[in-house]
Design a protein around this motif. Structure first.
Motif, PDB file in Angstrom:
ATOM      1  N   VAL A  18     -15.506 -21.094  -8.878  1.00 39.23           N
ATOM      2  CA  VAL A  18     -16.385 -22.176 -10.481  1.00 39.23           C
ATOM      3  C   VAL A  18     -15.092 -23.138 -11.011  1.00 39.23           C
ATOM      4  N   SER A  19     -13.806 -22.608 -10.564  1.00 39.99           N
ATOM      5  CA  SER A  19     -12.769 -23.233 -11.578  1.00 39.99           C
ATOM      6  C   SER A  19     -13.396 -25.223 -11.508  1.00 39.99           C
ATOM      7  N   PRO A  20     -13.345 -26.103 -10.308  1.00 40.20           N
ATOM      8  CA  PRO A  20     -13.269 -26.958  -9.931  1.00 40.20           C
ATOM      9  C   PRO A  20     -14.758 -27.415 -10.891  1.00 40.20           C
ATOM     10  N   ILE A  21     -15.973 -26.254 -10.993  1.00 38.08           N
ATOM     11  CA  ILE A  21     -17.017 -27.284 -11.867  1.00 38.08           C
ATOM     12  C   ILE A  21     -17.156 -27.015 -12.899  1.00 38.08           C
ATOM     13  N   LEU A  22     -16.283 -26.363 -13.428  1.00 36.51           N
ATOM     14  CA  LEU A  22     -16.168 -25.879 -14.635  1.00 36.51           C
ATOM     15  C   LEU A  22     -15.240 -27.306 -15.250  1.00 36.51           C
ATOM     16  N   GLU A  23     -14.575 -27.280 -14.557  1.00 34.19           N
ATOM     17  CA  GLU A  23     -13.219 -28.093 -15.326  1.00 34.19           C
ATOM     18  C   GLU A  23     -14.443 -29.597 -15.644  1.00 34.19           C
ATOM     19  N   GLU A  24     -14.776 -30.051 -14.070  1.00 31.87           N
ATOM     20  CA  GLU A  24     -15.502 -31.364 -14.239  1.00 31.87           C
ATOM     21  C   GLU A  24     -16.575 -31.689 -15.051  1.00 31.87           C
ATOM     22  N   LEU A  25     -17.022 -29.761 -15.727  1.00 32.93           N
ATOM     23  CA  LEU A  25     -18.205 -30.285 -16.699  1.00 32.93           C
ATOM     24  C   LEU A  25     -17.478 -29.688 -18.250  1.00 32.93           C
ATOM     25  N   GLN A  26     -16.161 -29.794 -18.215  1.00 33.55           N
ATOM     26  CA  GLN A  26     -15.473 -29.305 -18.581  1.00 33.55           C
ATOM     27  C   GLN A  26     -15.890 -28.013 -20.060  1.00 33.55           C
ATOM     28  N   LEU A  27     -16.185 -27.305 -19.049  1.00 34.81           N
ATOM     29  CA  LEU A  27     -16.471 -26.347 -19.735  1.00 34.81           C
ATOM     30  C   LEU A  27     -15.619 -25.195 -19.436  1.00 34.81           C
ATOM     31  N   GLU A  28     -15.602 -23.386 -19.956  1.00 29.36           N
ATOM     32  CA  GLU A  28     -14.812 -23.133 -20.534  1.00 29.36           C
ATOM     33  C   GLU A  28     -14.623 -21.543 -19.385  1.00 29.36           C
TER      34      GLU A  28
ATOM     35  N   LYS B 160     -28.735   0.477  -7.106  1.00 25.87           N
ATOM     36  CA  LYS B 160     -28.327  -0.516  -6.451  1.00 25.87           C
ATOM     37  C   LYS B 160     -28.431  -1.512  -6.441  1.00 25.87           C
ATOM     38  N   ASP B 161     -27.640  -2.239  -7.114  1.00 27.28           N
ATOM     39  CA  ASP B 161     -28.165  -3.849  -7.174  1.00 27.28           C
ATOM     40  C   ASP B 161     -26.577  -3.943  -7.341  1.00 27.28           C
ATOM     41  N   TRP B 162     -26.331  -5.336  -7.063  1.00 23.86           N
ATOM     42  CA  TRP B 162     -24.572  -5.239  -7.172  1.00 23.86           C
ATOM     43  C   TRP B 162     -24.732  -7.175  -8.272  1.00 23.86           C
ATOM     44  N   PHE B 163     -24.433  -6.923  -8.598  1.00 25.36           N
ATOM     45  CA  PHE B 163     -24.552  -8.906  -9.873  1.00 25.36           C
ATOM     46  C   PHE B 163     -23.189  -9.359  -9.590  1.00 25.36           C
ATOM     47  N   VAL B 164     -23.067 -10.196  -9.672  1.00 23.85           N
ATOM     48  CA  VAL B 164     -21.982 -11.537  -9.945  1.00 23.85           C
ATOM     49  C   VAL B 164     -22.459 -12.315 -11.177  1.00 23.85           C
ATOM     50  N   ARG B 165     -21.326 -11.838 -12.555  1.00 20.41           N
ATOM     51  CA  ARG B 165     -21.508 -12.601 -13.610  1.00 20.41           C
ATOM     52  C   ARG B 165     -20.753 -13.296 -13.884  1.00 20.41           C
ATOM     53  N   VAL B 166     -20.792 -14.809 -14.314  1.00 17.50           N
ATOM     54  CA  VAL B 166     -19.725 -15.301 -15.120  1.00 17.50           C
ATOM     55  C   VAL B 166     -20.112 -15.735 -16.071  1.00 17.50           C
ATOM     56  N   TYR B 167     -19.171 -15.760 -17.138  1.00 18.11           N
ATOM     57  CA  TYR B 167     -19.138 -16.328 -18.527  1.00 18.11           C
ATOM     58  C   TYR B 167     -19.150 -17.266 -18.893  1.00 18.11           C
ATOM     59  N   ILE B 168     -19.127 -18.428 -19.042  1.00 13.24           N
ATOM     60  CA  ILE B 168     -18.947 -19.390 -19.686  1.00 13.24           C
ATOM     61  C   ILE B 168     -18.572 -20.307 -20.574  1.00 13.24           C
ATOM     62  N   ASP B 169     -17.882 -20.812 -21.650  1.00 12.98           N
ATOM     63  CA  ASP B 169     -17.831 -20.904 -22.876  1.00 12.98           C
ATOM     64  C   ASP B 169     -17.845 -22.862 -23.352  1.00 12.98           C
ATOM     65  N   SER B 170     -17.967 -23.517 -24.282  1.00 10.25           N
ATOM     66  CA  SER B 170     -16.718 -24.433 -24.546  1.00 10.25           C
ATOM     67  C   SER B 170     -16.832 -24.186 -25.866  1.00 10.25           C
ATOM     68  N   SER B 171     -16.076 -25.307 -26.122  1.00  7.52           N
ATOM     69  CA  SER B 171     -15.393 -24.891 -27.692  1.00  7.52           C
ATOM     70  C   SER B 171     -17.286 -26.145 -28.708  1.00  7.52           C
ATOM     71  N   VAL B 172     -17.586 -26.446 -28.347  1.00  9.64           N
ATOM     72  CA  VAL B 172     -19.454 -26.118 -29.335  1.00  9.64           C
ATOM     73  C   VAL B 172     -20.594 -25.332 -28.685  1.00  9.64           C
ATOM     74  N   GLY B 173     -20.179 -24.441 -28.312  1.00  4.32           N
ATOM     75  CA  GLY B 173     -21.180 -23.639 -26.904  1.00  4.32           C
ATOM     76  C   GLY B 173     -21.531 -23.602 -25.611  1.00  4.32           C
ATOM     77  N   ILE B 174     -22.596 -23.091 -25.253  1.00  2.00           N
ATOM     78  CA  ILE B 174     -23.301 -23.628 -24.157  1.00  2.00           C
ATOM     79  C   ILE B 174     -24.812 -23.310 -24.850  1.00  2.00           C
ATOM     80  N   ASP B 175     -25.811 -24.334 -23.129  1.00  2.00           N
ATOM     81  CA  ASP B 175     -26.898 -23.913 -23.608  1.00  2.00           C
ATOM     82  C   ASP B 175     -27.370 -23.902 -21.962  1.00  2.00           C
ATOM     83  N   ILE B 176     -28.715 -23.670 -21.812  1.00  2.00           N
ATOM     84  CA  ILE B 176     -29.074 -23.096 -20.530  1.00  2.00           C
ATOM     85  C   ILE B 176     -29.252 -23.993 -19.892  1.00  2.00           C
ATOM     86  N   GLU B 177     -29.134 -24.938 -19.920  1.00  3.83           N
ATOM     87  CA  GLU B 177     -29.199 -26.200 -18.619  1.00  3.83           C
ATOM     88  C   GLU B 177     -27.602 -26.359 -18.401  1.00  3.83           C
TER      89      GLU B 177
END
Length: 157
Positions: A13-23, A34-51
């Motif tokens: 995920v790091s190169p994707i976030l770097e390209e999008l200027q996200l943290e 019974k379920d497995w989850f992969v959760r990735v939390y991202i942010d930026s200095s101005v916040g994150i939107d659903i898109e």
């Protein structure tokens, strides 16, 4: 598998976030029921939107499908860490100076294992918090390696 799943996901995920200027804030790989989850939390200095979450999710999903590092079904979730974001790395503590934080320790300091107060400094691996005991201000300095978990704390006045 020699590498932890969270480390592999972070590498993907790091190169994707770097390209999008996200943290990248955090990666979790957990079983709930019974379920497995992969959760990735991202942010930026101005916040994150659903898109932005959707874009990262789609691109990461493609990379995970190609590499296939997880041997079973799982749910991928990409989201903002929220108002009470975790403080995981030294840079997270540095960014949180002046903010209200909640910290749990591995072992008690001055008879306490948790503190909530204002993070006043983070210097050379020492976390300093100013907190209230009834109406009296106290200051405590905690070695970073003794912090079990930390997050921003929302306060209501």
């Amino acid at each position: 598998m020699s590498k932890k799943v969270t480390d592999i996901i972070e590498e993907l995920v790091s190169p994707i976030l770097e390209e999008l200027q996200l943290e990248l804030v955090d990666v979790e790989y957990v079983k709930e029921g019974k379920d497995w989850f992969v959760r990735v939390y991202i942010d930026s200095s101005v916040g994150i939107d659903i898109e932005q979450c959707g874009t990262v999710s789609e691109r990461l999903s493609e990379k995970l499908d190609d590499l296939d590092p997880i041997p079973h079904l799982y749910f991928l979730e990409v989201s903002s860490p929220g108002a009470e974001r975790p403080l995981k790395k030294p840079k997270d503590f540095e960014k949180a100076i002046g903010k209200q934080v909640y910290i749990k320790m591995y072992e008690p300091i001055e008879g306490e294992k948790q503190f909530e107060g204002v993070l006043t400094s983070f210097v050379e691996g020492l976390v300093t918090i100013t907190y209230l005991v009834k109406t009296r201000k106290k200051v405590i300095t905690i070695p970073y390696e003794k912090v079990a978990s930390a997050r921003l704390a929302v306060t209501f006045h």
